[in-house]
Design a protein around this motif. Sequence first.
Motif, PDB file in Angstrom:
ATOM      1  N   THR A  41       0.868  -1.184   0.000  1.00 20.28           N
ATOM      2  CA  THR A  41       0.000   0.000   0.000  1.00 20.28           C
ATOM      3  C   THR A  41       0.901   1.228   0.000  1.00 20.28           C
ATOM      4  N   GLU A  42       0.708   2.087  -0.985  1.00 19.68           N
ATOM      5  CA  GLU A  42       1.474   3.329  -1.066  1.00 19.68           C
ATOM      6  C   GLU A  42       0.498   4.494  -1.106  1.00 19.68           C
ATOM      7  N   LEU A  43       0.632   5.380  -0.132  1.00 15.35           N
ATOM      8  CA  LEU A  43      -0.279   6.503   0.027  1.00 15.35           C
ATOM      9  C   LEU A  43       0.511   7.804   0.057  1.00 15.35           C
ATOM     10  N   HIS A  44       0.070   8.789  -0.722  1.00 19.62           N
ATOM     11  CA  HIS A  44       0.620  10.148  -0.664  1.00 19.62           C
ATOM     12  C   HIS A  44      -0.467  11.068  -0.104  1.00 19.62           C
ATOM     13  N   ALA A  45      -0.088  12.003   0.725  1.00 15.79           N
ATOM     14  CA  ALA A  45      -1.091  12.860   1.363  1.00 15.79           C
ATOM     15  C   ALA A  45      -0.580  14.284   1.516  1.00 15.79           C
ATOM     16  N   TRP A  46      -1.551  15.219   1.444  1.00 18.34           N
ATOM     17  CA  TRP A  46      -1.240  16.635   1.580  1.00 18.34           C
ATOM     18  C   TRP A  46      -2.333  17.315   2.419  1.00 18.34           C
ATOM     19  N   HIS A  47      -2.019  18.453   2.975  1.00 11.94           N
ATOM     20  CA  HIS A  47      -3.003  19.234   3.714  1.00 11.94           C
ATOM     21  C   HIS A  47      -4.163  19.625   2.800  1.00 11.94           C
ATOM     22  N   ALA A  48      -5.357  19.641   3.363  1.00  4.85           N
ATOM     23  CA  ALA A  48      -6.557  20.091   2.657  1.00  4.85           C
ATOM     24  C   ALA A  48      -7.568  20.537   3.702  1.00  4.85           C
ATOM     25  N   SER A  49      -8.622  21.183   3.258  1.00  7.54           N
ATOM     26  CA  SER A  49      -9.628  21.662   4.208  1.00  7.54           C
ATOM     27  C   SER A  49     -10.599  20.559   4.617  1.00  7.54           C
ATOM     28  N   THR A  50     -10.746  19.535   3.781  1.00  6.03           N
ATOM     29  CA  THR A  50     -11.610  18.381   4.089  1.00  6.03           C
ATOM     30  C   THR A  50     -10.834  17.104   3.796  1.00  6.03           C
ATOM     31  N   PHE A  51     -11.474  15.985   4.083  1.00  7.92           N
ATOM     32  CA  PHE A  51     -10.833  14.695   3.809  1.00  7.92           C
ATOM     33  C   PHE A  51     -11.321  14.162   2.472  1.00  7.92           C
ATOM     34  N   ALA A  53      -9.942  11.601  -1.131  1.00  3.23           N
ATOM     35  CA  ALA A  53      -8.959  10.623  -1.594  1.00  3.23           C
ATOM     36  C   ALA A  53      -9.281  10.212  -3.010  1.00  3.23           C
ATOM     37  N   GLU A  54      -8.266   9.742  -3.703  1.00  2.18           N
ATOM     38  CA  GLU A  54      -8.428   9.196  -5.045  1.00  2.18           C
ATOM     39  C   GLU A  54      -7.576   7.951  -5.170  1.00  2.18           C
ATOM     40  N   GLY A  55      -8.025   7.036  -6.046  1.00  3.06           N
ATOM     41  CA  GLY A  55      -7.285   5.809  -6.252  1.00  3.06           C
ATOM     42  C   GLY A  55      -7.947   4.634  -5.561  1.00  3.06           C
ATOM     43  N   PRO A  56      -7.381   3.443  -5.681  1.00  2.08           N
ATOM     44  CA  PRO A  56      -7.980   2.241  -5.088  1.00  2.08           C
ATOM     45  C   PRO A  56      -8.074   2.354  -3.567  1.00  2.08           C
ATOM     46  N   GLY A  57      -9.229   1.975  -3.011  1.00  2.00           N
ATOM     47  CA  GLY A  57      -9.411   2.048  -1.565  1.00  2.00           C
ATOM     48  C   GLY A  57      -9.676   3.435  -1.036  1.00  2.00           C
ATOM     49  N   HIS A  79      -5.846  15.470   1.809  1.00  2.00           N
ATOM     50  CA  HIS A  79      -6.126  14.845   0.522  1.00  2.00           C
ATOM     51  C   HIS A  79      -5.140  13.700   0.320  1.00  2.00           C
ATOM     52  N   MET A  80      -5.673  12.528  -0.033  1.00  2.00           N
ATOM     53  CA  MET A  80      -4.843  11.332  -0.176  1.00  2.00           C
ATOM     54  C   MET A  80      -4.891  10.809  -1.599  1.00  2.00           C
ATOM     55  N   GLN A  81      -3.764  10.386  -2.074  1.00  2.00           N
ATOM     56  CA  GLN A  81      -3.664   9.717  -3.372  1.00  2.00           C
ATOM     57  C   GLN A  81      -3.120   8.319  -3.112  1.00  2.00           C
TER      58      GLN A  81
END
Length: 325
Positions: A41-51, A53-57, A79-81
């Motif tokens: 599982t590889e997840l990239h994440a950045w600050h955002a005002s809400t939660f 995500a994009e991509g599988p899962g 925000h998660m990719q």
Amino acid sequence: MNKQGVSVVTTARLHMGFFDLNGDLGRRFGSIGVSLNHPATELHAWHASTFTAEGPGAARAVRLAQKLAASLQLEGGMHMQLINIIPEHAGLGSGTQMALAVGLALNRLHDLGLFIRDVAMLTERGARSGIGLGTFATGGVIIDGGRGEHTVVPPVIARAEFPAGWRIILIFDHTQTGVHGDAEIAAFRNLPQFPSDAAAILCRHVLMQALPALAEQDLDAFGAAIRELQIRTGDHFAPAQGGRYASPRVTEVLSWLESAGVACFGQSSWGPTGFAVLRDEDEATSILSRLKEAFAHHESLEFMLCEGRNEGGIVSDIPEIATVV
């Protein structure tokens, strides 16, 4: 607050079996598992005002992030990719690794000071096994001590290096999923008492056979210990999963492996994924080729060659991206 993004990479694990399902000494479960180099599982994440995500899962990741934020009374979002994920409900620890990836990404972005154990508690992971937490922390072969009366997360009580030359073949059946969620809770509640003498025997196999075999890189002895765990716990779980192994197709493959003289094989957790441990790359590629030929008629079966992983998950900073609302 971390102004950059964060990357978390965490890999699958094999759960090779419990060694004390009886628990009359005050601790129950106890298990042995192995960290794998993939799937991951590889997840990239950045600050955002809400939660978001994009991509599988993606939906699962958002639910986990929202649950953590609510528990921590955290303002803001993330925000998660998701680049890749471990297959879900396959017996490879996908839920725990996703929870750790999301939780540790949030922790890094907001400098929360959380540890792996904290994320596990907040996301309700590690109820019966600490294998997934141990493999994220250090990789290798992990032994956890099960649950006592006051246990929060099953403690890691031993770790060994997985021999670098050994190889692992994973056996996937894409028509089935393993027992999980409420069905898993019900299964443990409804199964009969595990015999104390059988638990004593399995503890001996782990302490006096599996662990020394790893130190001496003796696959025959290691395989004998794992086979004993698989037989006794698999037969105990048979009423809940339909047999010693959950998938009839994987059962066929494991029977074939036994007849081929493979020393170490079984099912990971509730399955349906099976595994075989081979002595080296040459034996693994030979067995893999023969398996693909022998089971070509089962289109739902997939075989994957991988290695053990003797290091933990990776959390690192990545460049900032354009603002995500």
